[in-house]
Structure formats: C-alpha cells, structure tokens
Design a protein around this motif. Sequence first.
Motif, PDB file in Angstrom:
ATOM      1  N   ALA A   1       0.837  -1.204   0.000  1.00  0.00           N
ATOM      2  CA  ALA A   1       0.000   0.000   0.000  1.00  0.00           C
ATOM      3  C   ALA A   1       0.870   1.252   0.000  1.00  0.00           C
ATOM      4  N   PHE A   2       1.930   1.252   0.799  1.00  0.00           N
ATOM      5  CA  PHE A   2       2.824   2.408   0.857  1.00  0.00           C
ATOM      6  C   PHE A   2       3.477   2.655  -0.503  1.00  0.00           C
ATOM      7  N   ALA A   3       3.914   1.590  -1.162  1.00  0.00           N
ATOM      8  CA  ALA A   3       4.540   1.740  -2.477  1.00  0.00           C
ATOM      9  C   ALA A   3       3.555   2.303  -3.501  1.00  0.00           C
ATOM     10  N   HIS A   4       2.313   1.828  -3.453  1.00  0.00           N
ATOM     11  CA  HIS A   4       1.298   2.355  -4.369  1.00  0.00           C
ATOM     12  C   HIS A   4       1.058   3.842  -4.114  1.00  0.00           C
ATOM     13  N   ILE A   5       1.008   4.229  -2.841  1.00  0.00           N
ATOM     14  CA  ILE A   5       0.780   5.634  -2.506  1.00  0.00           C
ATOM     15  C   ILE A   5       1.885   6.507  -3.087  1.00  0.00           C
ATOM     16  N   GLU A   6       3.121   6.072  -2.923  1.00  0.00           N
ATOM     17  CA  GLU A   6       4.238   6.874  -3.440  1.00  0.00           C
ATOM     18  C   GLU A   6       4.168   7.014  -4.960  1.00  0.00           C
ATOM     19  N   ARG A   7       3.899   5.905  -5.646  1.00  0.00           N
ATOM     20  CA  ARG A   7       3.834   5.957  -7.106  1.00  0.00           C
ATOM     21  C   ARG A   7       2.682   6.838  -7.583  1.00  0.00           C
ATOM     22  N   LEU A   8       1.535   6.700  -6.930  1.00  0.00           N
ATOM     23  CA  LEU A   8       0.369   7.477  -7.361  1.00  0.00           C
ATOM     24  C   LEU A   8       0.547   8.960  -7.071  1.00  0.00           C
ATOM     25  N   GLU A   9       1.152   9.287  -5.934  1.00  0.00           N
ATOM     26  CA  GLU A   9       1.399  10.698  -5.638  1.00  0.00           C
ATOM     27  C   GLU A   9       2.375  11.309  -6.648  1.00  0.00           C
TER      28      GLU A   9
END
Length: 351
Positions: free
Chosen positions: A210-218
């Motif tokens: 989830a953290f990795a997805h957040i970084e990529r999406l931001e």
Amino acid sequence: MLRFILATLVAFACCESYAHSQPIGSGNDAATSAEAEEARGRAYFRAGAFADAAAAFERSYALAPKTSMLFNIARAYEEAGNRERAADYYKKFLGQNPTRQDLRIEADARSRALAKELADKRDADEKAAAKKRRLDNARKLVRSGAQKVAAGALNEAIALYRQAFDLDPDPATVFEIAEAYRLKGDATRAIGEYGRYRKLAPTGPRAGEAFAHIERLEAKLARKRALANPRDPGVPGRKIAGMVVGGVGAAGVVTGVVLALVAKGKWSDVREECIATYPMCAPETVSLGEAAGTFANAATITIGVGLAATAAGALLYFTAPDPEAQRSEHAVAITPAVTNDAVGVTVGGRF
C-alpha cells in the motif's frame, strides 16, 4: 460338613443371581429396586460419573416416583453439563410443591441461575449465528467484487466491496477497494483507500505494498499537475524588482514636478508683491517666499531621487536574464559536418 456348607453357599448365589435376572415387579420389589438404583446413582455421583448418576436416578424415579428424586436428577444433569435437562427437572421438582424447604429454596435458586445462563447462551448463539451469516455474505460480496474487477466493471466492484466492508470491516476489503480505484485510474481515491488500509492494518500483510502504491500514485499526480499547469517563467524576480523600483522613481519625479509647480506659483505671487525689495517686504510676502523656497528644495530632492530610482529600475529590468535564453543555453544542437575527407555531425551547446 464342609461339603454341606459349600453346597449351601452355591445354592444361595444361584438364587441371588436368578432373583436379579427376573423382571422387576411391583410393591416391595419395585421399592427395593428403586432404592438400589438410588444407591447406585449416589455412588456414581460421588465418583463424578454424573451422567450415569442421572440415568440411575431416573430409573429409581420410574420405579418409585419420589419428589426428592427429581431434585437428584436435576443436580446430576447440572453437574454433567446438561443445563437444559437440569432446568426441566428443577421445574418438575418445584411443580410438585416439595415439602423440604431447603431443597425448594436451592432448586429455585439453581433454576433461576440456569434460566439466565441458558438465555445468555441463546443470545450468544444467536449473535454468533448472525455474525457467521454476515461474514458469509461479506465473503460472497468480495468474491463477486473480484469477478467484476476481472470483467472490468470497476464501479460495480467498488460498490460490492463497500457492501462487504459494511458487513465485515476487514482491512483486506479496503485494500481491494483501493486496487479497484487504481485500476480505474482514480489516483486520488486510490491513495485515500490505501491510506485507510494502512491505518486499519499498520502491520498488515499488504501494508508495504500500500505504501509503495501511494508513493507511485502521488508522483503520478504531481506529474499530471505539472503538465496541466506548466510553470510559466513569466517575469523573473529581477525584472519585477526593476519595475517596482522604476515605478517608485517615476512617482517621485511626478511628485517633484508637482512641488516645483507649487513653488513656481508662490514665487510668482512674491514677485508681484515686492520682487525689487525682497526680503524687505511685508511679513506675509516674506513667509510666502520662504514657503516657495521650501517647495522648490523639496521638488529638487524628490525629482533627483525619483530619477535615480527610475534609472535603477531600468537597469534592473533590462539586465535581468531572459528565461528563454537560459533554456536555450542548455539546448544541444546537432548539425551535419561535411569535409573533403569525411562526413559526420557536429554536436554543440551547453550542458
């Protein structure tokens, strides 16, 4: 003599065995058998074999229905863990208006306690059954949501996942909602749902994902914002400063000119009064002349400062770097180069 005694004992044993093998009759035989079953039940009870004790007491009651035996049956069933049968027999015992007050009081207290315990158990069972139904329905909705995702019906999948979360607030369902939003291309909502998953399950099995997805999406959103609103170099700060300073200088010059005109007007008034004899004039005229001099001095200073500020502003503005020129400084130019001996390219520019 010894043979006679042995024969007598064998005969007695055979008679006793025969007597126990015969059907139980009525009257004294039934009462005797009832007492024997009661004694057997008490022995079982003392030994902790409560189910066997209850069965023996029931047989005793069937042979000789004594009210007190109902209490014994209830106690044996209660100790055996069969709360329902125990409650039934306590009710039967109390329903026969027992004469022993101590047993009646104890039976009433135990009956009430068992009734509450059974009611609590029924409530717990009902809640457990309702929870199981909710969990089963939630799992079905999650499976349906996964099927919708596979089919590309992401909005329907999200709706199903939300219904499942309402039934069973499982963080894993929130992660699936975030995944659906990500596949849909809604980065903002996906980030929100991934963040909600991390709050619900900070050490969950997919917290890192989830953290990795957040970084990529931001990062993706930041790039979109940059493309949608490209940074306009506009006017550099140095040019802005030049315009401000120049504007202040121009205002100073205008103010100085106004003061000079005021001074000129006052000097005209003085000249008309006593230009030839100034300052040997009337006091009012002298004061007017002094005021004219003050305005003239102020005009000179104001105009001078204004001109200097205007010049400084112009210098700042016209010496400011050109953003386009700065960008072109980093450009790379590739041009063909042809000589008598070779053909190639020339690479030029600043890096």
